[in-house]
Design an enzyme around this catalytic site. Structure first.
Site, PDB file in Angstrom:
ATOM      1  N   ASP A  69      37.483  41.786  31.692  1.00 60.76           N
ATOM      2  CA  ASP A  69      37.746  43.014  32.718  1.00 60.76           C
ATOM      3  C   ASP A  69      39.172  42.105  33.605  1.00 60.76           C
ATOM      4  O   ASP A  69      39.138  41.052  34.729  1.00 60.76           O
ATOM      5  CB  ASP A  69      36.113  43.121  33.634  1.00 60.76           C
ATOM      6  N   GLN A  70      39.346  43.230  34.704  1.00 54.77           N
ATOM      7  CA  GLN A  70      40.740  42.638  35.158  1.00 54.77           C
ATOM      8  C   GLN A  70      40.734  43.166  36.315  1.00 54.77           C
ATOM      9  O   GLN A  70      40.809  45.106  35.734  1.00 54.77           O
ATOM     10  CB  GLN A  70      41.780  42.117  34.591  1.00 54.77           C
TER      11      GLN A  70
END
Length: 192
Positions: A69-70
């Site tokens: 995830d970013q």
């Protein structure tokens, strides 16, 4: 051969993973991506990467499951995906001439023993000053509506920057391959 699963429906992450391995499964993790109250963007990125790996691993037998995830951060606040042309233009206007941090969390879940391997990459991006015309032309051309920070660094988005500071250029696209290759080797998966 060990079963490899990408816990993501992201075409960007799948394209990156294909650089390391030609064959893998993709499973939707079914994860709520909302940050918890008072959670920092960096902590949220790592927590969500773990949650995505665990979500995609539900019901699987023996496998290595990748979650990532970013979260983009400007002045301590998270920048989400803009979702609209107006949102992308506004986001890029806020980022113009400033530094944005992109926190990319990574989790490799080994269901064979329940072991979790994690990594957090932080990339600092310095945007150059941008005019509203440059922003409008960029958004119209690339339509980065599904990208945190409203750009695609692997495309024309690179023209928006003065500098990128990181240890893994693929982390900015959403999957840090240098760290992932290391975690896969540690889990006994042959890379290359």
């Amino acid at each position: 051969m060990t079963r490899l699963v990408l816990g993501s429906t992201s075409r960007y992450r799948a394209e990156l993973l294909r650089r390391l391995v030609p064959q893998f499964e993709q499973r939707p993790p079914g994860t709520d991506e909302t940050l918890a109250p008072c959670e920092t963007p960096a902590d949220g990125a790592l927590r969500l990467a773990i949650a995505k790996a665990e979500g995609a691993a539900r019901g699987l037998g023996q496998a290595l499951v990748i979650g990532s995830d970013q979260i983009a951060e400007l002045d301590g606040r998270a920048l989400g995906k803009p979702g609209s042309i107006e949102g992308a233009r506004a986001q890029l206007g806020d980022c113009a001439g400033r530094e944005v941090r992109f926190h990319t969390g990574l989790c490799l879940l080994d269901t064979r023993g329940g072991r979790r391997h994690t990594h957090l990459d932080t990339t600092r991006v310095r945007f150059r000053p941008l005019t509203s015309e440059e922003i409008a032309r960029y958004v119209e051309r690339e339509m980065p509506l599904d990208c945190a920070g409203s750009f695609k660094c692997e495309g024309l988005g690179i023209s928006l920057f003065e500098r990128i500071d990181n240890s893994d250029p693929t982390a900015l696209v959403g999957l840090p391959l240098i760290a992932l290759a290391r975690l896969l080797r540690e889990a006994g998966f042959a890379i290359p």
